[in-house]
Scaffold this active site. Sequence first.
Site, PDB file in Angstrom:
ATOM      1  CD  GLU A   1     -26.244  11.831  15.085  1.00  0.00           C
ATOM      2  OE1 GLU A   1     -26.333  10.647  14.686  1.00  0.00           O
ATOM      3  OE2 GLU A   1     -26.987  12.290  15.984  1.00  0.00           O
TER       4      GLU A   1
ATOM      5  CB  SER B   1     -72.621  41.378 -26.394  1.00  0.00           C
ATOM      6  OG  SER B   1     -74.029  41.277 -26.410  1.00  0.00           O
TER       7      SER B   1
END
Length: 850
Positions: A126, A492
């Site tokens: 690069e 319950s």
Amino acid sequence: MTDAPHNGGRNGSDDAGEFEGRDGSFRIRRDAGMLGAVLAAWRSRRWLRRLGYLALAGLVAFTGFWIVLTKDLPDASSLLKYQPPLPTIVRDGDGAIVYSYARERRVQLRFVDFPRPLINAYLAAEDKTFWTHGGVDFTGLAGAVVDYVSKLGGGGRAKGGSTITQQVAKNILIGDEYSVTRKLKEMVLARRIEGVLTKQQILELYLNEIPLGRQSFGVQAASRAYFGKDVGDLALYQAAFLAILPKAPEKYSRAKYEPEAIARRNYVLDQMVKNGWATPAEAADAKAQPLGLIPRQSENWNPAVSYYVEEVRRQLIDRYGETADKGPNSVYAGGLWVRTSLDMPMQDAVRDALRAGLLRYASGKGWSGAIAHIDDMTNWQTQLIVASKTIDYKDWRVGVILSAGGSTGQLGFADGKTVALTGIPDRARVGDLIVAAPVSGDTWSVRTIPEVAGGMVMEQPATGRVLAMQGGFDAGLGSFNRATQAMRQPGSTIKPFVYATGLDNGMTPASQVLDGTFCVYQGANLGQKCFRNFGGGGGGVHTMRWGLEQSRNLMTVRIANEAGMPKVVRTFRNVGIGEYQAYLSFALGAGETTVQRMVNAYASLANNGVQYPASLIDYVQDRNGKVIWKSDNRKCDVCNMAEWDGKPMPRIQRVGKQVLNPETAYQVVHMLEGVVTRGTAVRLRDLNLPLFGKTGTTSGPTDVWFMGGNQDYVGGVYLGYDTPRSLGGYAQGGTFAAPIFKDVVQATLPRWSHQPLIAPRGIRMVRIDRVTGKQVTGVEPGNDPKAAVIWEAFKADTEPRQYTVVDEFTRRRDALVAEIRDAQAARDSAANGGSDVETENFAEEQGGVY
């Protein structure tokens, strides 16, 4: 002032003049040299004047362009404080990383963490003059200009010319717009960046932020995505491959472009040799290697945590927001570190137990139907991927039926593989997403996902920390969490809190309660509404303990009525079950709630009435390690003293809330131990642990429940269809829900304490007759679960008197009277055509539960 001739001068000439003032005279002399020549030329030559005007206009235009170009440019110094978007990392209770909330792969490293060969590979690919230029490489820029001009009108995009510094400016500050203006801005910013950051800082930003494909940003994330290893473990050929990705990340990672990728990689290796960053031998060895890319794959997190971490994600989003625009600590950009209370061994046990319970219920019920359906099969693989349906159970996989003829056909998977399929149900059709398992070679067979669903939670009562959570069979099939999001009737399992209210209002575990018909007059229009026990039956007078152990509805309603329903629903609210109106049906669990709320309520029972908010998150740290939230906010200012001051050790005040009377809570827990010993949860008795629990079965029955534990762990589970419907008359909490809890205990048995539950101060243990509730002397309670004499817990001065022959006569008399009343109620109902006494209406109209 008058003109006067100068000695030897030329009066009136352009070259000199003499002036006289009050204090004397002075002379001005002008030399007609270069300036005079220019002025003379300016006056005499029109073309020169035009050229000057053009130059001036050009200068003004350039100045205006420069102002427009740079006025909105970001400040390069902002990079010094730049905070890149980072994923949120989730850890379990032991600190191990278990999940990451990320839409992009990102891992931040420091400059010293990047290996030198990797840095040199990127410089070779690069920006080989990076260490020497000032932000712009003018030689490379000239080549880019030529390339740009050559591609004008052709639609191609010019390449080259951007230094690493310019790419930092583009990637972080100004974006990737393709234009000459953006390029100029990039150059200006690059020069400014070089004046603010060091070369090492610039490279660190670049290598952490560069997009490299496969949703990877930065070289560490890319290294994991392409090679499954960290950057420090990369070989030279792998580092060179990563360095070619900035040019075309999605292209070079595809198999069909492998020759181009290898050619570009080898070019980078040659450049490294040319610049002295690799030896020819090293480059030759690297060139001989294949690309060696691993298949694209998602992060390999343990699917067992899916429901738990999804609930954590919801809570974090509510607190901090989802994306960066919501604040610096957002879930998908803030880089948070989240420590949870997740206990992996417990989580594995909960997941496996709930799955086994769902499969037990679904056994023999046939194929439950397709998971989903694809209408357009022209691109079935893409649609199967988009459907995002997975399963993590044994060797099962989700696929789509490509063809079907009778019971055989073809199945396709998300990776494009196709196999032969057998066992296709009659209802299945092409396009159905189903689950299958291999049977032999490339032949697979259809498997059934239970249609029934459920949720389970395990909590630590002493802290409120949620240790495990499972919200269904598999989160890959759907993220709906039935442990926290499903509103169901608890049945319950709510009764212990009704009994707690009775105990707070003058009753004891030995109080006698009639187990007989209970009706409520609702007015002239509604008539008389009556309750019944689950399975019918009833009669006689029994102790509160017996009523809770056997889950008697009629006794529960009588206790609620005697204590007062406003007080009962206040108890429900205090323990966090929910907000209900003062209807008797809510005493039987008609109101809706979640598994997590019920578990937290039971945790208060186990913790002698002290309740801590249920918490999945222990604390949250920001990206810099600062704790920004924690569940335990207790402070101890003297805990970190440099030296002991001689005073007593600091005692940190607990933060739990006393939601129940501690003595009442223990009395309820002591009765609930009897549910396990000889009641509806007796199947847990052979665990030989001091456990308490309560089963629940809602009307229909549509849901079956179990809640229980000890003072170390409390858990709860329910089973039911997502769209409530009957599970079948044989389904009860004791037969389908309690075994799931039992499986969890067995899988984690070594960690469960064998110590009896600790009673709070003020509780008196008294020997009583288990049937009559009367105090006895001279007889020790035995180990037989159904022993006649047991220990019972009483508050001070509430112990019953001793049992006598008169008490036995009274008990038998009350039972006979109850039978006579029941017979009379039945005759009244028959005489009125059954309209006054209805056995299935009052509770049912209120969403009732039996």
